[in-house]
Design a protein around this motif. Structure first.
Motif, short mmCIF file in Angstrom:
data_model
loop_
_atom_site.label_atom_id
_atom_site.label_comp_id
_atom_site.label_asym_id
_atom_site.label_seq_id
_atom_site.Cartn_x
_atom_site.Cartn_y
_atom_site.Cartn_z
N VAL A 53 0.95 -1.52 0.05
CA VAL A 53 0.19 -0.23 -0.09
C VAL A 53 0.83 0.75 -0.07
O VAL A 53 0.84 2.40 -0.15
CB VAL A 53 -1.14 0.02 1.70
CG1 VAL A 53 -2.00 -0.97 1.23
CG2 VAL A 53 0.06 0.19 2.42
N GLY A 54 2.30 1.03 -0.03
CA GLY A 54 2.97 2.67 0.50
C GLY A 54 4.39 1.82 0.43
O GLY A 54 4.61 0.81 0.65
N ILE A 55 5.62 2.64 0.78
CA ILE A 55 6.80 2.73 1.18
C ILE A 55 6.55 3.88 2.16
O ILE A 55 7.13 4.87 2.57
CB ILE A 55 7.34 3.47 -0.55
CG1 ILE A 55 7.18 2.73 -1.36
CG2 ILE A 55 9.07 2.69 -0.10
CD1 ILE A 55 7.96 2.76 -2.65
N GLY A 56 7.63 3.17 3.37
CA GLY A 56 8.25 4.13 4.45
C GLY A 56 9.72 4.10 3.98
O GLY A 56 10.40 3.20 4.18
N LEU A 57 10.07 5.51 4.02
CA LEU A 57 11.93 6.00 3.12
C LEU A 57 12.73 5.34 4.40
O LEU A 57 13.61 4.48 4.59
CB LEU A 57 12.12 7.10 3.77
CG LEU A 57 11.47 7.87 2.29
CD1 LEU A 57 11.71 9.68 2.13
CD2 LEU A 57 12.44 7.05 0.81
N ALA A 131 17.06 6.82 -1.81
CA ALA A 131 16.63 7.17 -3.35
C ALA A 131 15.98 6.37 -4.56
O ALA A 131 14.93 6.15 -4.77
CB ALA A 131 17.77 7.57 -4.06
N ALA A 132 15.72 4.80 -3.83
CA ALA A 132 15.13 3.95 -5.18
C ALA A 132 13.92 4.09 -4.11
O ALA A 132 12.75 3.48 -5.13
CB ALA A 132 15.71 2.22 -4.52
N GLY A 133 13.68 3.97 -2.63
CA GLY A 133 12.10 3.97 -2.86
C GLY A 133 11.64 5.02 -3.12
O GLY A 133 9.88 5.28 -3.00
N VAL A 134 12.11 6.25 -3.30
CA VAL A 134 11.19 7.74 -3.83
C VAL A 134 10.60 7.51 -5.38
O VAL A 134 9.87 7.39 -5.41
CB VAL A 134 11.78 8.90 -3.61
CG1 VAL A 134 11.52 10.58 -4.13
CG2 VAL A 134 12.17 9.25 -2.00
N ILE A 135 11.97 7.13 -6.12
CA ILE A 135 12.08 6.56 -7.55
C ILE A 135 10.69 5.43 -7.61
O ILE A 135 9.78 5.65 -8.22
CB ILE A 135 13.05 6.12 -8.49
CG1 ILE A 135 13.93 7.26 -7.60
CG2 ILE A 135 12.80 5.42 -10.02
CD1 ILE A 135 15.74 6.91 -8.91
N GLY A 136 10.98 4.49 -6.83
CA GLY A 136 9.83 3.28 -6.70
C GLY A 136 8.11 3.52 -6.67
O GLY A 136 7.73 3.62 -7.47
N ALA A 137 8.61 4.38 -5.43
CA ALA A 137 6.71 5.03 -5.25
C ALA A 137 6.83 6.01 -6.46
O ALA A 137 4.95 5.80 -6.40
CB ALA A 137 7.25 6.26 -3.98
N GLY A 138 7.15 6.40 -7.05
CA GLY A 138 7.22 7.34 -8.34
C GLY A 138 6.24 6.52 -9.51
O GLY A 138 5.64 6.19 -10.28
N ILE A 139 7.08 5.51 -9.41
CA ILE A 139 6.71 4.68 -10.97
C ILE A 139 5.73 4.17 -10.83
O ILE A 139 5.13 3.42 -11.70
CB ILE A 139 8.36 3.94 -11.21
CG1 ILE A 139 9.51 4.33 -11.79
CG2 ILE A 139 7.48 2.39 -11.91
CD1 ILE A 139 11.09 3.51 -11.49
N GLY A 141 3.12 4.68 -8.69
CA GLY A 141 1.53 5.28 -7.66
C GLY A 141 2.33 4.64 -6.08
O GLY A 141 0.46 4.81 -5.76
N LYS A 142 2.99 4.77 -5.56
CA LYS A 142 2.30 4.45 -4.09
C LYS A 142 2.09 5.64 -3.50
O LYS A 142 3.31 6.30 -4.21
CB LYS A 142 3.55 3.32 -3.89
CG LYS A 142 3.28 2.18 -4.34
CD LYS A 142 4.45 0.94 -3.85
CE LYS A 142 4.25 -0.06 -4.43
NZ LYS A 142 4.86 -1.73 -3.21
N THR A 143 1.61 5.90 -2.35
CA THR A 143 2.22 6.77 -1.27
C THR A 143 3.25 6.54 -0.90
O THR A 143 3.68 5.50 -0.05
CB THR A 143 1.14 6.27 -0.72
OG1 THR A 143 1.38 5.14 0.19
CG2 THR A 143 -0.54 6.69 -0.81
#
Length: 275
Positions: A53-57, A131-139, A141-143
């Motif tokens: 459902v989402g990614i926690g940095l 950085a991979a988490g931020v990019i992965g969330a953008g790819i 569409g995760k929160t």
């Protein structure tokens, strides 16, 4: 005198671009590329969003640091450590260095610089994981959130310190093997073999034991590091085993100290007339 030896060894390493890249930068970069590549593959080839459902940095960084000294990472870190600790045997330059400082300072400086390089390699792992988490969330569409398990920066620092201490036990072993074998290849093979044997033994003994871990398990740095990370992040899940966290920390410190001291004693008695 020790400070001079450290500064000189740090200068040498920073200008050895091959060792810096392959030993201390390559594994974190591979992890970053695989993480982003997996997100792109799921998004554009499979065309299905990855589960979750989402990614926690913070959670992403902690996971990366907890596995930041896997067998794959250990291989490349030991390549870097071998180049620093045993490179002077290969190039026969010890005879040029020993008149400039004491043998103890020269070897300790190498070990300290290897420790610094390993620390910054783990920091690079953490930064690239975020950085991979931020990019992965953008790819996908995760929160994106700070943490999904109420963890904070102190948890990151704790896991970083534990993983670094685990790496230092193998670096101290690399110093011993480097002095005994006088070979960079010998350091890599021996240390990687010890790492694999430790992992297998720890897995086997865990299946055989329940509750409070025995001295056999606590004698394995791989298990000690896993126990300390679990005690930091989720002590309730460990049960009685959480009482052994102090013993695990002492074991890691003891392994590092004894192996480093043994390497210094061996090096002080070594004949370097042909090195």
């Amino acid at each position: 005198m020790l400070a001079d030896a450290i500064a000189a060894e740090r200068f040498r390493l920073l200008r050895d671009r091959s060792t810096m890249f392959w030993g201390f930068c390559f594994a974190p970069l591979v992890g970053f590329v695989l993480s982003v590549g997996g997100d792109l593959f799921m998004r554009h080839v499979i065309k299905k969003p990855m589960p979750g459902v989402g990614i926690g940095l913070v959670d992403q960084v902690i996971k990366a640091l907890a596995t930041g000294f896997s067998t794959f990472d250990a291989l490349f870190l030991m390549i870097g450590a071998a180049a620093v600790l045993a490179g002077d045997y290969r190039w026969e330059t010890w005879r040029l260095l020993t008149p400039r400082n004491t043998r103890q300072n020269l070897l300790l400086a190498k070990l300290i610089v290897v420790g610094e390089a390993m620390f910054w390699s783990l920091v690079l792992t953490a930064v690239l994981s975020a950085a991979a988490g931020v990019i992965g969330a953008g790819i996908n569409g995760k929160t994106l959130s700070f943490s999904m398990f109420e963890r904070g920066p102190f948890d990151i620092l704790g896991v970083l310190a534990i993983t670094w201490l685990e790496a230092m036990t193998l670096a101290a072993l690399a110093a011993c093997v480097g002095v005994l074998s006088r070979s960079t290849l010998g350091v890599v093979i021996a240390c990687l073999g010890v790492r694999v044997v430790q992992t297998v033994l720890a897995s086997s003994l865990r299946l055989m034991e329940e509750g409070q871990p025995s001295w056999k398990l606590l004698a394995l740095p791989v298990f000690d590091a896993d126990l300390l990370r679990a005690a930091l992040l989720d002590p309730a899940q460990l049960g009685q085993a959480s009482n052994s966290a102090g013993a695990a920390l002492i074991a890691l410190l003891a392994w590092t100290t004894v192996l480093a001291g043994g390497a210094v004693l061996l090096f002080r008695r070594q004949d370097l007339t042909k090195e």
